[in-house]
Design a protein around this motif. Structure first.
Motif, PDB file in Angstrom:
ATOM      1  N   ASN A 263       0.810  -1.152  -0.138  1.00  0.00           N
ATOM      2  CA  ASN A 263       0.090   0.186   0.009  1.00  0.00           C
ATOM      3  C   ASN A 263       0.781   1.273   0.010  1.00  0.00           C
ATOM      4  O   ASN A 263       0.358   2.207  -0.533  1.00  0.00           O
ATOM      5  CB  ASN A 263      -1.136  -0.062   1.200  1.00  0.00           C
ATOM      6  N   ASP A 264       2.010   1.015   0.407  1.00  0.00           N
ATOM      7  CA  ASP A 264       2.929   2.398   0.608  1.00  0.00           C
ATOM      8  C   ASP A 264       3.414   2.970  -0.846  1.00  0.00           C
ATOM      9  O   ASP A 264       3.209   3.971  -1.165  1.00  0.00           O
ATOM     10  CB  ASP A 264       4.182   2.086   1.347  1.00  0.00           C
ATOM     11  N   THR A 265       3.655   1.810  -1.791  1.00  0.00           N
ATOM     12  CA  THR A 265       3.861   2.248  -3.016  1.00  0.00           C
ATOM     13  C   THR A 265       2.433   2.493  -3.681  1.00  0.00           C
ATOM     14  O   THR A 265       2.589   3.618  -4.553  1.00  0.00           O
ATOM     15  CB  THR A 265       4.499   1.120  -3.981  1.00  0.00           C
ATOM     16  N   ILE A 266       1.481   2.385  -3.518  1.00  0.00           N
ATOM     17  CA  ILE A 266       0.121   2.715  -4.151  1.00  0.00           C
ATOM     18  C   ILE A 266       0.001   4.334  -3.715  1.00  0.00           C
ATOM     19  O   ILE A 266      -0.265   5.208  -4.699  1.00  0.00           O
ATOM     20  CB  ILE A 266      -0.944   2.074  -3.387  1.00  0.00           C
ATOM     21  N   GLY A 267       0.216   4.393  -2.416  1.00  0.00           N
ATOM     22  CA  GLY A 267       0.045   5.816  -1.954  1.00  0.00           C
ATOM     23  C   GLY A 267       0.960   6.894  -2.535  1.00  0.00           C
ATOM     24  O   GLY A 267       0.677   7.990  -2.891  1.00  0.00           O
ATOM     25  N   LYS A 268       2.323   6.466  -2.505  1.00  0.00           N
ATOM     26  CA  LYS A 268       3.447   7.438  -3.032  1.00  0.00           C
ATOM     27  C   LYS A 268       3.531   7.625  -4.457  1.00  0.00           C
ATOM     28  O   LYS A 268       3.617   8.672  -4.953  1.00  0.00           O
ATOM     29  CB  LYS A 268       4.707   6.992  -2.593  1.00  0.00           C
TER      30      LYS A 268
ATOM     31  N   PRO B 138      -7.855  -2.913   5.896  1.00  0.00           N
ATOM     32  CA  PRO B 138      -7.725  -1.610   5.401  1.00  0.00           C
ATOM     33  C   PRO B 138      -6.512  -1.352   4.487  1.00  0.00           C
ATOM     34  O   PRO B 138      -5.611  -1.641   4.624  1.00  0.00           O
ATOM     35  CB  PRO B 138      -7.670  -0.709   6.358  1.00  0.00           C
ATOM     36  N   THR B 139      -6.482  -0.488   3.300  1.00  0.00           N
ATOM     37  CA  THR B 139      -5.437  -0.379   2.547  1.00  0.00           C
ATOM     38  C   THR B 139      -4.855   1.030   2.526  1.00  0.00           C
ATOM     39  O   THR B 139      -3.521   0.960   3.132  1.00  0.00           O
ATOM     40  CB  THR B 139      -5.811  -0.573   0.736  1.00  0.00           C
ATOM     41  N   VAL B 140      -5.596   2.083   2.284  1.00  0.00           N
ATOM     42  CA  VAL B 140      -5.008   3.554   2.555  1.00  0.00           C
ATOM     43  C   VAL B 140      -5.958   4.368   3.159  1.00  0.00           C
ATOM     44  O   VAL B 140      -7.299   4.317   2.884  1.00  0.00           O
ATOM     45  CB  VAL B 140      -4.580   3.991   1.116  1.00  0.00           C
ATOM     46  N   TYR B 141      -5.424   5.253   4.048  1.00  0.00           N
ATOM     47  CA  TYR B 141      -6.342   6.484   4.606  1.00  0.00           C
ATOM     48  C   TYR B 141      -6.177   7.688   3.304  1.00  0.00           C
ATOM     49  O   TYR B 141      -5.194   7.553   2.349  1.00  0.00           O
ATOM     50  CB  TYR B 141      -5.913   6.909   5.569  1.00  0.00           C
TER      51      TYR B 141
END
Length: 609
Positions: free
Chosen positions: A380-385, A574-577
């Motif tokens: 999920n970190d890669t998705i958000g960034k 949960p994936t991202v806020y």
């Protein structure tokens, strides 16, 4: 591994961009507001910027208020873009609507009787005032004498009673019969058809009434329902004049709905647009605009519409931030949203007769070790960034950071750890027995999961494919339902119907203003699409809304335990806020996305020359 994931995303995005360029005249099919993001372009003075109380390193700092302080036009018009890749459903009643698009349409012409502050707690600044008894079990409301429906009829206490009569009706099939409704004294008996009256609701006069609750609960202060329904307009179910089905299909809520908000509905083009006109008799005074035009714009065309000045305000998909921030005639606003995105696991069914969720141990996702592993497998970190420019960030628990007093920041959730995911799958007995790179289940049978996800925006397809690759990397084979993404309405219709073809799905929740999660994960919650139930879950959810929970420290401890339970059992991952971004044309004044601001209410919005 991180480089591999990033290259996968880049490849998917490049392939998709070629496809979109070839189809430049078409709108994508279906989606809800899953990526609305906006920020302000340039407002360097920190003292001028109100920040949301969350990790400042999660994303750039954005203002919550427009910078224009000019003199409004007396009879201005604002065009509001409702960003959606499908028509809004048009169920324009707080008792019956289910999707966020309809809520956006409702917000211009109707509202709650009670006001709310920046912490989403009820106040006496609304169309009605309240008093809470010393034992915290009875709330008494008084509706203002100058509060009238758009047809001139006064808003009465019996109109608020009517909302509860509808929501608790034995034949009600909507999604809003939750704890705060059921907690009204006498509501369970009414809901079962054992009585025609709700004993806990007393009508004192046309403008005054009281509600007595079975349990004193802090949710009264953040989740009390004070949306009235115009009984005289939509028809009276209680006398047999109409049925619930009649109301839901009626022009009275789909074509010519009324409220007591700042604007009246003048014309609706179903699913496409709404023309609102100023309510000259609005209880707070003269609204700032003469007219508002709300029109649906797709996620693919919203930036161009903003750039051309065709719309004055809209949410902006986060993946389009880099382009949005350079549009000269707009400024961007943002705050952490009352929402999160998640992967859900199908664990059972909804029993319509019992009105409760039932877990089914034969479901493919019944082994919690597999669910834990799938959460650890998601990057999920890669998705958000990379896709959202830091405007989404990894989610850890099912209580969002906006609820700072109850979000357990010390709980790390299940971070990206593919080796941990593989170890959990090994422990569960899911191993690759035939050498094809994918694991069989603990019985040695083929293990293939069907994944449902929504279309909409440039990131929808890449994200779905990215997660499927994440799971493939740890040996789990996942295929898209019907080989494609589904539009917002079709997607949620399948979830509501407990479509047995779905093993896992990607959804998003707007949490509302109450941190109580029972409306999403309770045993009797119709929004509990994973159909997860457990005695411990029942116990903690009940404790979180009990009288003891007026003690904030006690409630925090209960919700910390509940968050830990969800991280252990993983009915959803949960994936991202997310940051909620909005763009406003620089001619817009008196607009704020800060719920604590006087300009948060849409009646204050206005425009300059």
């Amino acid at each position: 591994m991180a480089k591999k994931q990033l290259m996968l995303l880049v490849g998917l995005m490049l392939a998709l961009s070629v496809f979109l360029a070839a189809c430049s005249g078409k709108e994508n099919a279906g989606d809800e507001k899953t990526e609305p993001v906006k920020e302000e372009e340039k407002k360097p003075a920190e003292e001028e910027t109100k920040e949301d109380p969350v990790d400042p390193n999660a994303a750039p700092v954005f203002p919550l208020d427009v910078s224009n302080t000019g003199t409004p036009i007396e009879d201005g018009e604002l065009t509001y873009g409702l960003v959606a890749d499908a028509p809004f459903e048009g169920t324009l009643s707080y008792a019956f609507y289910s999707g966020a698009p309809d809520a956006e349409v409702l917000d211009f012409f109707d509202e709650s009787l009670l006001g709310a502050d920046g912490d989403y707690l009820i106040t006496n600044d609304g169309a009605a005032t309240y008093e809470l008894s010393e034992d915290n079990k009875t709330i008494t409301l008084k509706i203002g004498d100058n509060v009238n429906w758009h047809d001139g009829e006064p808003v009465k206490s019996t109109d608020l009673l009517y909302t509860y009569e509808l929501l608790g009706h034995p034949e009600y099939v909507g999604d809003r019969y939750d704890f705060m409704i059921e907690n009204v004294e006498g509501m369970p008996a009414y809901n079962k058809g054992e009585t025609k009256e709700i004993s806990g609701i007393k009508i004192i006069s046309d403008k005054e009434m009281s509600f007595t609750f079975t349990e004193a609960s802090p949710s009264i202060m953040s989740g009390f329902v004070s949306n009235a329904t115009p009984r005289h307009h939509v028809g009276d179910v209680m006398t047999g004049e109409v049925t619930l089905e009649d109301i839901m299909a009626s022009d009275k809520i789909r074509v010519n709905p009324i409220g007591f908000g700042p604007y009246k509905v003048a014309k609706i083009v179903p699913g496409e647009s709404v023309l609102y006109e100023r309510n000259e008799d609005y209880w707070q005074g003269k609204p700032g605009l003469k007219t508002v035009v709300l029109k649906v714009v797709s996620s693919a065309t919203v930036l161009e519409a903003l750039k051309k000045g065709e719309i004055d305000y809209a949410s902006v998909p986060v993946d389009q931030y880099l382009v949005a921030k350079d549009i000269e005639n707009t400024e961007l606003l943002a705050k952490v949203d009352l929402a999160y995105t998640y992967i859900g696991f199908n664990l059972g069914t909804w029993d319509a007769d019992k009105k409760e969720n039932i877990m089914d141990p034969s479901k493919k996702m019944s082994n919690k070790l597999v669910r834990q592993a799938m959460w650890h497998a998601m990057d999920n970190d890669t998705i958000g960034k990379e896709l959202y420019h830091g405007l989404r960030f990894p989610a850890t628990t099912l209580i969002i950071p906006v609820f700072a007093g109850f979000h357990d920041a010390s709980n790390p959730g299940r971070g990206y750890d593919p080796e941990k995911a593989k170890a959990l799958l090994d422990e569960a007995g899911y191993v690759d027995t035939n050498g094809d790179g994918f694991r069989e289940n603990d019985k040695g049978e083929e293990f293939v999961l069907t994944f449902a996800s929504m279309s909409g925006g440039e990131t929808a397809e890449p994200i779905a494919q990215f997660y499927m690759q994440n799971w493939a990397d740890v040996g789990i084979k996942v295929e898209l339902l019907d080989g494609r993404l589904h539009d917002f309405n079709a997607f949620y219709d399948m979830l509501k119907a407990s479509d047995p073809r779905i093993d896992i799905y990607q959804g998003a929740w707007g949490t509302g203003s109450d941190p109580d999660p029972s409306g999403l994960y309770g045993r009797t919650a119709s929004f509990n699409y994973p159909h997860y139930v457990s005695d411990k879950n029942d116990e903690l959810l009940a404790a979180g809304t009990s009288e003891k929970a007026f003690d904030a420290a006690y409630r925090k401890d209960i919700y910390n335990q509940w968050q830990a339970l969800m991280v252990e059992d993983v009915p959803v991952a949960p994936t991202v806020y997310r940051y909620k971004l909005a763009a406003a044309n620089k001619r817009v004044v008196n607009l704020s996305i800060d719920p604590g601001s006087d300009n948060y209410s849409r009646w204050k919005w206005a425009v300059t020359e």
